[in-house]
Design a protein around this motif. Structure first.
Motif, mmCIF file in Angstrom:
data_model
loop_
_atom_site.group_PDB
_atom_site.id
_atom_site.type_symbol
_atom_site.label_atom_id
_atom_site.label_comp_id
_atom_site.label_asym_id
_atom_site.label_seq_id
_atom_site.Cartn_x
_atom_site.Cartn_y
_atom_site.Cartn_z
ATOM 1 N N TRP A 1 -55.952 -17.417 39.245
ATOM 2 C CA TRP A 1 -56.607 -17.021 40.503
ATOM 3 C C TRP A 1 -58.123 -16.911 40.306
ATOM 4 O O TRP A 1 -58.902 -17.387 41.125
ATOM 5 C CB TRP A 1 -56.036 -15.695 40.998
ATOM 6 C CG TRP A 1 -56.845 -15.106 42.114
ATOM 7 C CD1 TRP A 1 -56.780 -15.435 43.427
ATOM 8 C CD2 TRP A 1 -57.875 -14.123 41.990
ATOM 9 N NE1 TRP A 1 -57.706 -14.704 44.134
ATOM 10 C CE2 TRP A 1 -58.397 -13.896 43.267
ATOM 11 C CE3 TRP A 1 -58.403 -13.428 40.910
ATOM 12 C CZ2 TRP A 1 -59.421 -12.988 43.500
ATOM 13 C CZ3 TRP A 1 -59.422 -12.519 41.143
ATOM 14 C CH2 TRP A 1 -59.919 -12.315 42.427
ATOM 15 N N GLU B 1 -59.735 -20.307 40.115
ATOM 16 C CA GLU B 1 -59.810 -20.965 41.418
ATOM 17 C C GLU B 1 -60.844 -20.309 42.331
ATOM 18 O O GLU B 1 -61.628 -20.983 42.978
ATOM 19 C CB GLU B 1 -58.437 -20.946 42.090
ATOM 20 C CG GLU B 1 -57.433 -21.848 41.403
ATOM 21 C CD GLU B 1 -56.015 -21.658 41.898
ATOM 22 O OE1 GLU B 1 -55.807 -20.826 42.817
ATOM 23 O OE2 GLU B 1 -55.115 -22.325 41.378
ATOM 24 N N ASP C 1 -63.676 -22.878 41.107
ATOM 25 C CA ASP C 1 -63.352 -24.004 41.985
ATOM 26 C C ASP C 1 -63.906 -23.824 43.392
ATOM 27 O O ASP C 1 -64.383 -24.778 44.001
ATOM 28 C CB ASP C 1 -61.839 -24.207 42.054
ATOM 29 C CG ASP C 1 -61.242 -24.603 40.713
ATOM 30 O OD1 ASP C 1 -62.006 -25.008 39.818
ATOM 31 O OD2 ASP C 1 -60.013 -24.503 40.563
#
Length: 87
Positions: free
Chosen positions: A13, A16, A20
């Motif tokens: 998590w 991301e 990301d």
């Protein structure tokens, strides 16, 4: 490490949401400012992989010398990278 305190799900998590999620918007900012973003091609990437293979071997030897199964840990890490890179 995040994994040591919160587990793999939290680590994924964090990757991301903390990495990301900001790459795309920051690439847009750079492009809008006239900057060029360059990515290496697959052939160059493979050349880098080959050149750095000895680092992997050295890590495996070092970890094994400390009493761990370096080869198994390395292979598990590679499998996780492959699993989460497929997303």
């Amino acid at each position: 490490m995040i994994d040591d305190n919160s587990g793999l799900a939290t680590s994924a998590w964090a990757g991301e949401s903390a990495f990301d999620a900001i790459v795309g918007p920051h690439q847009k900012i750079a492009r809008d400012a006239g900057q060029k973003i360059t990515f290496i091609d697959q052939a160059e990437y493979q050349r880098w992989v080959k050149v750095t293979e000895q680092i992997d071997d050295e890590w495996i030897k070092t970890v094994t010398a400390k009493g761990q199964d370096g080869k198994r840990l390395f292979e598990e890490a590679r499998a996780l990278i492959k699993q989460y890179s497929a997303k």
